[in-house]
Design an enzyme around this catalytic site. Structure first.
Site, short mmCIF file in Angstrom:
data_model
loop_
_atom_site.label_atom_id
_atom_site.label_comp_id
_atom_site.label_asym_id
_atom_site.label_seq_id
_atom_site.Cartn_x
_atom_site.Cartn_y
_atom_site.Cartn_z
N GLU A 182 137.47 110.74 -50.78
CA GLU A 182 136.64 110.05 -51.50
C GLU A 182 136.52 110.28 -52.91
O GLU A 182 136.61 111.73 -53.09
CB GLU A 182 135.61 109.72 -50.73
N CYS A 203 142.54 105.93 -48.53
CA CYS A 203 142.51 106.11 -47.02
C CYS A 203 143.34 106.90 -46.55
O CYS A 203 144.29 107.32 -47.19
CB CYS A 203 142.75 104.72 -46.66
N GLU A 207 145.52 106.60 -43.94
CA GLU A 207 146.96 106.11 -43.81
C GLU A 207 147.70 106.24 -44.87
O GLU A 207 148.99 106.63 -45.03
CB GLU A 207 146.67 104.76 -43.29
N1 THU Z 1 139.21 104.26 -44.72
C1 THU Z 1 140.23 104.91 -44.29
O1 THU Z 1 140.59 106.23 -44.17
N2 THU Z 1 141.17 104.18 -43.78
C2 THU Z 1 141.11 102.73 -43.60
O2 THU Z 1 141.97 101.85 -42.89
C3 THU Z 1 139.65 102.37 -43.59
C4 THU Z 1 138.75 103.11 -44.36
C5 THU Z 1 138.18 105.34 -45.37
C6 THU Z 1 137.89 105.02 -46.78
C7 THU Z 1 136.57 105.55 -47.20
O3 THU Z 1 136.67 107.06 -47.41
C8 THU Z 1 135.74 105.56 -45.74
O4 THU Z 1 137.04 105.17 -44.79
C9 THU Z 1 134.81 104.42 -45.55
O5 THU Z 1 135.26 102.89 -45.83
#
Ligand code: THU
Length: 132
Positions: free
Chosen positions: A46, A55, A57
């Site tokens: 983040e 994210c 993925e």
């Molecule tokens: N997030 C992911 O890493 N993958 C996803 O597919 C959904 C959201 C993360 C982004 C952010 O750091 C946290 O989850 C909350 O949205």
């Protein structure tokens, strides 16, 4: 597919521990398996400037791509939620473009898991074939 589902989930759960998620406290771990059986993992990272967050993925896929991988056969996503967490919309697009219609294993930390096909998660996807 050279690894068991459990191995792929374990790799995603391990990297999830390294998620940098001080703002949401929502830790995500992902693992992608290449056709020849290598595993690349990623966690969410983040930013204080929200829109720059990446994210798990996509981190996993970018790691594979930057190592020269082009053929991915499976994805696993681990989040500590009771209801299994699917990839966000942006990640669905990226998984589709770089992995294609692969199985995506959704799992939590309590042994619950479900496998969904990418074409179910992103029906009628936009991709490079429309750019020709
Ligand atoms: N997030 C992911 O890493 N993958 C996803 O597919 C959904 C959201 C993360 C982004 C952010 O750091 C946290 O989850 C909350 O949205």
């Amino acid at each position: 597919m050279k690894h068991t589902e459990d191995e792929l989930i374990a790799a995603a759960a391990e990297v999830r521990e390294r998620a940098y998620a001080p703002y949401s406290n929502f830790k995500v771990g992902a693992a992608v398996e290449t056709e020849d059986g290598k595993i690349y993992t990623g966690c969410n990272v983040e930013s204080a400037s929200d829109g720059l967050t990446v994210c798990g993925e996509r981190v996993a896929i970018w790691k594979g791509i930057s190592r020269g991988e082009t053929k991915f056969s499976r994805v696993a996503v681990v989040v500590d939620t009771e209801e299994l967490t699917p990839p966000c919309g942006v990640c669905r697009q990226i998984i589709w473009e770089f992995c294609g219609d692969v199985p995506v294993i959704l799992s939590n930390l309590h042994g619950k898991s479900e496998t969904v096909q990418m074409s179910e998660l992103l029906p009628r996807a936009f991709d490079s074939k429309f750019l020709k």
